[in-house]
Design a protein around this motif. Structure first.
Motif, PDB file in Angstrom:
ATOM      1  N   SER A  63       0.866  -1.172   0.093  1.00  0.00           N
ATOM      2  CA  SER A  63      -0.037  -0.019   0.031  1.00  0.00           C
ATOM      3  C   SER A  63       0.980   1.252  -0.169  1.00  0.00           C
ATOM      4  O   SER A  63       2.110   1.298  -0.043  1.00  0.00           O
ATOM      5  N   GLU A  64       0.178   2.445   0.123  1.00  0.00           N
ATOM      6  CA  GLU A  64       0.819   3.679   0.086  1.00  0.00           C
ATOM      7  C   GLU A  64       1.119   4.637   1.177  1.00  0.00           C
ATOM      8  O   GLU A  64       0.792   4.447   2.087  1.00  0.00           O
ATOM      9  N   ARG A  65       2.081   5.546   0.912  1.00  0.00           N
ATOM     10  CA  ARG A  65       2.448   6.726   1.862  1.00  0.00           C
ATOM     11  C   ARG A  65       2.159   7.995   1.028  1.00  0.00           C
ATOM     12  O   ARG A  65       2.643   8.157   0.231  1.00  0.00           O
ATOM     13  N   ASP A  66       1.519   8.636   1.763  1.00  0.00           N
ATOM     14  CA  ASP A  66       1.416  10.210   1.209  1.00  0.00           C
ATOM     15  C   ASP A  66       2.386  10.943   1.891  1.00  0.00           C
ATOM     16  O   ASP A  66       2.514  11.221   3.000  1.00  0.00           O
ATOM     17  N   CYS A  67       3.316  11.542   1.131  1.00  0.00           N
ATOM     18  CA  CYS A  67       4.605  12.250   1.406  1.00  0.00           C
ATOM     19  C   CYS A  67       4.425  13.566   0.973  1.00  0.00           C
ATOM     20  O   CYS A  67       5.578  14.328   0.763  1.00  0.00           O
ATOM     21  N   SER A  68       3.282  14.129   0.882  1.00  0.00           N
ATOM     22  CA  SER A  68       3.253  15.490   0.125  1.00  0.00           C
ATOM     23  C   SER A  68       3.610  16.655   0.844  1.00  0.00           C
ATOM     24  O   SER A  68       4.055  17.783   0.375  1.00  0.00           O
ATOM     25  N   VAL A  69       3.809  16.849   2.049  1.00  0.00           N
ATOM     26  CA  VAL A  69       4.083  17.640   3.185  1.00  0.00           C
ATOM     27  C   VAL A  69       5.437  17.599   3.298  1.00  0.00           C
ATOM     28  O   VAL A  69       6.193  17.045   3.794  1.00  0.00           O
ATOM     29  N   GLN A  70       6.203  18.616   2.331  1.00  0.00           N
ATOM     30  CA  GLN A  70       7.752  18.690   2.096  1.00  0.00           C
ATOM     31  C   GLN A  70       7.983  20.282   2.350  1.00  0.00           C
ATOM     32  O   GLN A  70       7.340  21.039   1.790  1.00  0.00           O
ATOM     33  N   ARG A  71       9.345  20.313   2.831  1.00  0.00           N
ATOM     34  CA  ARG A  71       9.879  21.717   2.802  1.00  0.00           C
ATOM     35  C   ARG A  71      11.003  21.662   2.206  1.00  0.00           C
ATOM     36  O   ARG A  71      12.073  20.786   2.351  1.00  0.00           O
ATOM     37  N   ARG A  72      11.334  22.323   0.958  1.00  0.00           N
ATOM     38  CA  ARG A  72      12.577  22.191   0.187  1.00  0.00           C
ATOM     39  C   ARG A  72      13.039  20.864   0.071  1.00  0.00           C
ATOM     40  O   ARG A  72      14.043  20.391   0.290  1.00  0.00           O
TER      41      ARG A  72
END
Ligand code: MV4
Length: 464
Positions: A240-249
């Motif tokens: 299954s998946e992981r949502d890793c959209s919250v990123q800084r630089r």
């Protein structure tokens, strides 16, 4: 499992490693040592002089100093690590993430020394490390890819032509790149030449290679990745998946599974695409297929990582799985069960860094004078730090991963709020206040965030 558990147990004992050297430091070194102990495998830690008091040194059965603080003279010094494996008679090396975990030359050297590298083969690392080549492979495997150039762009004339054919906006990307280096978004034709030249200069400086390729720009994408495990028979399963959209630089700050943007249909399609990709290249070991997902829920191959990732614990939590154990079993030649997994729970990871979120997230090394760790049902804390520990300035700033797991996203968020409120670290600044404010942010609470989210995030000043 293919064999009866009874036979498998004996098979495992026959093929299993006796001693694993962990070529890493910090929380991931501890993470690997823990699973090795549970499997009855002896462990060797390696450390630089500044890490002599680090927990992974204390928890391992043996420890070898491999050099001074600088990574290039210690955790990246292949000769010293191989020597440590030789003198302790380790039969395998686990590289963790970062450092040498995706270094093809090191994978090859381990193989030449008869030491099993618990990671991808040199050939596989090279193949997936060349982003344009990886994309061509995925296209051939029938995995959706972003429209754009057919491989590397040779000249600026070709660049102009491909941009016209693709249609603006476009994204120029370095083939040797990753993590955003050597990447340029181009909205108008008049900006293309500057972008072409500056991206190539940056890529040449960073990677010694200025090969570029181009894609249609996907606006406000989400970063959703699929965990896969492939075995020595060429079979793969997805976890299954992981949502890793919250990123800084391009630095991930927090990850969650399941993704709030996911649907059952999308998960099945992305999962099968990731399995198709892995089986097509006969991938062995734990890997992650990264996708860009647009607002219409179209998904496109972005990159494939041939290592265990920082954020692997949230996957472990929702499917009750030990991914490090799986890596070791697969490396020892044990076949995987082959079934796919969907999340039964919800899990969130907050990366706690020794950085000051009130001052541009600047690093804040130093001695931890007080530490109170959160606990209770559904709380997991993967960390190597303790009260009195001096955080060295030489390595990356992540000091802990706080993971909460519950039946629903709302409960996991509430648990994270409560755990962050309990989590006391004094003597240095940390990103705990950032994560606590994130957990109150309306867009985050609504699951309504993309890779653009952090561009607009503002820390509310400290109440004190
Ligand atoms: C993109 C993109 C939009 N369109 N490709 C960032 C680093 C590397 N993993 C690829 N990245 C992106 N590629 C196209 N065609 C936007 C990004 C991107 C991004 C992707 C995932 C997570 C965070 C990101 C932050 C900025 C840009």
């Amino acid at each position: 499992m293919e064999f009866g558990d009874w036979n498998l147990k004996f098979l495992i004992q026959d093929v299993m490693f006796k001693k694993i050297l962990i070529a890493n430091r910090g929380e991931i070194a501890l993470r690997v040592i823990r699973t090795c102990k549970e499997m009855g495998i002896k462990t060797v830690a390696v450390y630089s002089t500044v890490d002599e008091e680090s927990l992974h040194v204390k928890f391992a059965d043996e420890a070898v100093c491999i050099g001074p603080p600088a990574s290039s003279e210690s955790y990246l010094k292949m000769s010293n690590i191989i020597s440590a494996a030789e003198i302790t008679n380790a039969d395998a090396i686990h590289p963790g993430y970062g450092f040498l975990s995706e270094n093809a030359k090191f994978s090859k050297i381990c193989e030449e020394h008869g030491i099993k590298f618990i990671g991808a083969s040199a050939e596989m690392i090279d193949r997936m490390g060349d982003k344009a080549n990886a994309k061509a492979t995925m296209k051939a495997a029938g995995v959706p890819c972003v429209p754009g150039s057919d491989g590397i762009i040779e000249t600026f004339e070709d660049c102009k032509r491909v941009a016209k054919e693709t249609g603006y906006p476009v994204m120029l990307k370095a083939s040797a790149g990753g993590g955003g280096k050597g990447m340029r978004a181009v909205w108008k034709p008049e900006d293309l030449q500057n972008a072409w030249e500056s991206a190539r200069t940056e890529s040449k400086a960073a990677f010694g290679n200025d090969d570029m390729y181009m894609e249609k720009l996907i606006e406000e994408p989400r970063h959703i990745e699929i965990q896969i495990v492939g075995d020595s028979r060429g079979k793969a399963c997805h976890l299954s998946e992981r949502d890793c959209s919250v990123q800084r630089r391009h630095q991930k700050l927090t990850e969650e599974t399941p993704s709030p943007f996911m649907t059952d249909k999308l998960r099945e399609e992305m999962g099968l695409a990731a399995v198709r990709a892995s089986e097509y290249i006969k991938y062995e070991g734990a890997g992650t297929v990264e996708f860009l997902v647009d607002k219409h829920r179209n998904f496109y191959f972005m990159e494939m990582n041939t290592r265990i990732q920082v954020e692997h614990p949230i996957t472990e939590q929702v499917i009750d799985f030990d991914l490090i154990r799986e890596q070791i079993l697969v490396a020892a030649g044990v076949p995987i069960s082959g079934k796919h997994y969907t999340p039964k729970l919800h899990s969130i990871e907050c990366r706690i860094n020794a950085e000051d979120p009130y001052n541009g997230f600047r690093p804040s090394p130093g001695v931890i004078t007080t530490l109170h760790a959160p606990g209770g049902h559904g709380i997991r804390l993967d960390t190597h730090v303790y009260a009195g520990y001096a955080i060295p300035p030489n390595y990356d700033s992540m000091i802990a991963k706080l993971i909460t797991t519950a039946q629903t996203r709302e409960e996991a968020i509430n648990k994270m709020k409560r755990a962050l409120d309990e989590f006391v670290i004094e003597g240095i600044k940390t990103t705990i206040p950032f994560h606590r404010q994130l957990m109150d942010h309306p867009d985050y609470l609504a699951g309504n965030y993309t890779t653009k989210f952090m561009e607009d995030f503002e820390m509310k000043q400290d109440e004190e």
